[in-house]
Design an enzyme around this catalytic site. Sequence first.
Site, PDB file in Angstrom:
ATOM      1  NE  ARG A  77      64.936   1.853 -53.027  1.00  0.00           N
ATOM      2  CZ  ARG A  77      65.412   1.464 -51.840  1.00  0.00           C
ATOM      3  NH1 ARG A  77      64.846   0.429 -51.219  1.00  0.00           N
ATOM      4  NH2 ARG A  77      66.417   2.091 -51.267  1.00  0.00           N
TER       5      ARG A  77
ATOM      6  CB  SER B 284      67.717   7.134 -56.429  1.00  0.00           C
ATOM      7  OG  SER B 284      68.338   7.584 -55.241  1.00  0.00           O
TER       8      SER B 284
ATOM      9  CD  GLU C  82      64.540   4.084 -56.766  1.00  0.00           C
ATOM     10  OE1 GLU C  82      64.025   4.608 -55.771  1.00  0.00           O
ATOM     11  OE2 GLU C  82      65.720   3.692 -56.793  1.00  0.00           O
TER      12      GLU C  82
END
Length: 377
Positions: free
Chosen positions: A164, A245, A369
Amino acid sequence: MDFRENVSLAGFTTLGVGGPARWFADAGSEGEVREALAFAAARSLPLFVLGGGSNLLVADEGFPGVVLHMGLRGVRTTSQGPVEILEVGAGEDWDRFVGVCVAGGLAGLECLSGIPGTVGGTPVQNVGAYGQEVSSAIQSVRVLDRRSGETREMTRTECAFGYRASVFNTVERDRFIVLRVTFTLPHGAAPALNYRDVKEYFAARTGAAAALPSLAEVRNAVREIRARKAMLLVPGDPDCRSAGSFFKNPVVSEAQYAQICEAAGADAPRFPAGAAAAGAFAAIGKDSTSTTTSTSAPSSPALVKVPAAWLIERAGFQRGHARGRAGISSKHTLALVNRGGATATEILDLAREVRDGVERNFGVKLEVEPVMLGGGP
């Protein structure tokens, strides 16, 4: 370009919260991107590039600068033997692009179906899901360097992809504006069936149906799985007022993993961190109960990935948990939702409650995130 004043940003995000942008403009060409940069520079204002708004939380007070809504479109394809080279504008809808690739028999992105947002946002976060990461298919990224004012092609190596993470959201955050992404995808390759949820989806097939599923079947399966978890945008579904998420799956050392299991009184699910994850989580903090991120090469001890959703549930937060007008999705504990009329402050208060609860129980500090445009937990 048309620069508008005090434009509400809530409607440009999937969470549906946030205040106004001091200035707002749409860019349909590289020239207009440059024009927006010049506009912001002349007024000594910060500039934020907005894509699909699916991974974004805007503060209630808004943004006191220029928000540039990226609208560069177009897909150009070139066949090179067994692979197809696709040059895609940053403003193209991501899921629509994946659908076109799958329909054309191009493998490599099928498990990334159903992810909202635009193409330009995928290399920034190194978007991944169900056993695939976009970095594996990226050949290069065309960017505008805000520092030098020049455009350049950055190779996959230069993008420094991690879990990520990339150079775009770590060591060179806010330096580059993604204009175009070039993908290399093979013709006729088998679909990826590496992730448990996807494997289980096809496990019940028998007889002739037990043959390897097609790319289209895997795409449809992933979209259905995402829908069950409220990770697919469906009009009218309140669980879809989210940023997907909200927390990253933490990558921890073996020692930390053992501590988590001891605290939980059960073995936590675990997955290999993988090369991409190891690249972003190489440094283990001096305190054995915390992790820090890094883009340097991995070192000992070995790293493993633990599902954030499992930690959240074991910390006492269940699906449907509410804190005022903010809540946890009724379908998946990893998604925080706007239950109706929520503010960014309420979303952040809930995020802090969850993060602090996990850290208190397991000594792991979850990382957010979504991109925070003003504020943060």
